[in-house]
Scaffold this active site. Structure first.
Site, PDB file in Angstrom:
ATOM      1  CE  LYS A 199      -3.807   2.276   2.450  1.00 40.63           C
ATOM      2  NZ  LYS A 199      -4.704   2.212   3.622  1.00 40.63           N
ATOM      3  CE  LYS A 251      -6.398   2.030  -1.077  1.00 40.32           C
ATOM      4  NZ  LYS A 251      -7.167   2.074   0.186  1.00 40.32           N
TER       5      LYS A 251
END
Length: 351
Positions: A199, A251
């Site tokens: 992330k 992400k």
């Protein structure tokens, strides 16, 4: 003539919609799409999110309707985020059985739990008054190990509410091991964990901050990965797998397709990707200005994410794209050849 032309002509495999569909390497299915959803405590009706046209903060009633719509279109799951009316330094609403997220989990499980996977976001940012993903130390930094204690309690609370897949998005070191131990100790060994492993600290999260009514002070660069570091993303993936992650995720998707591809090459568990708020907002805004075809651009972006290695994709386009895929599948069944390999036909001549 040079090379193998004129005997070798790659265009033969692009000549018709049926041929393109037959030889397609990548296919997109509604069951591979997950819809993120925002549920706002105290809302009496759905509230539009201005930076994400078409996406809403749901009331409990509109949430029920949207859940059933997603299930009817055959999406694979829903990923739930709570938007509470009050916040504090510890994010106490995150572990309150009557807190908005845990209430939403129970509703989703009751409404559509037999049709799709109910997923819950495990992070404190929606519930803390400072907007960070963990509790703060005296010097204002995010206290990793103290946060893990809160995550343990959150994981159990969400599992007890009915979450089938608890999604660890806070990027604390050791969070997967902590949540796995807490769930197993509490008798929830059947609850799966998704790790937001790679992330990245991204400028494309802006619309999401509106969606969850973020009160973030500062930034999250001490725990989310720097955009320049692909190798760190892969390291986080491998650590989370060692700690017991059932699924790992990259992400954002768009700017990190290289990390996604490398992760898919080495992961022994399913690999997902999140097409985030900024990606959705850019496509939608360009389409509203008449610059691109919304559905065609969304479909192309999703196919690209899957081609890079994603087994499933979190996307705000999930229901719209699932509906289009279902419609095209129906057309093919009835004899039409309009749809091609999961890429929507717009009726326009290709450039």
């Amino acid at each position: 003539m040079t090379g193998r032309f004129p005997q070798v002509r790659p265009r033969r495999l692009r000549a018709t919609p049926a041929m393109r569909r037959l030889v397609a390497e990548t296919r997109l299915h509604p069951a591979e799409l997950v819809l993120p959803m925002f549920i706002r405590e105290g809302a009496t009706d759905a509230i539009d999110i201005s930076s994400m046209p078409g996406v809403q903060q749901h009331s409990l009633d509109s949430f029920r309707r949207a859940l059933n719509e997603a299930a009817e279109q055959g999406v694979g799951g829903v990923n739930l985020f709570g938007v509470p009316t009050s916040k504090d330094a510890e994010g106490s609403g995150a572990t309150d059985p009557d807190g908005i997220l845990n209430v939403a989990i129970r509703i989703a499980e009751e409404e559509v739990g037999d049709a799709l996977v109910v997923q819950s976001d495990l992070c404190l940012d929606e519930f803390t008054d400072h907007g960070h993903c963990g509790v703060l130390a005296a010097d204002g930094s995010v206290d990793n190990d103290a946060t893990l204690l809160r995550y343990r309690d959150m994981a159990v609370a969400q599992a007890e509410a009915g979450a089938e897949l608890v999604c660890m998005s806070g990027m604390m070191d050791g969070q997967i091991a902590a949540a796995r131990d807490a769930l197993d100790t509490a008798g929830h060994s059947g609850t799966a964990l998704l790790a937001y492993s790679a992330k990245y600290a991204s400028a494309f999260y802006g619309p999401f901050r509106e969606a969850v009514a973020s009160t973030l002070q500062g930034d999250r660069r001490t725990y989310q990965i720097d955009a320049a570091d692909g190798r760190q993303g892969l390291r986080e993936v491998m650590l989370d797998i060692e700690e017991g992650a059932d699924i790992v995720m990259v992400k954002p998707a768009m700017s990190y397709l290289d990390v996604l591809a490398r992760t898919a090459d080495v992961s022994e568990v399913p690999v997902w990707a999140y097409q985030i708020s900024g990606e959705y907002a850019m496509i939608t805004a360009a389409a509203q200005n008449g610059w691109i075809d919304r559905d065609a651009a969304a479909m192309e972006a999703l196919v690209g994410i899957k081609r890079a290695g994603a087994d499933a994709i979190l996307t705000y386009f999930a229901v719209d794209i699932a509906r289009k895929l279902n419609q095209e599948a129906g057309l093919r069944t009835s004899g039409s050849t309009a749809a091609v390999s999961g890429v929507a036909s717009t009726g326009k001549a290709p450039e």
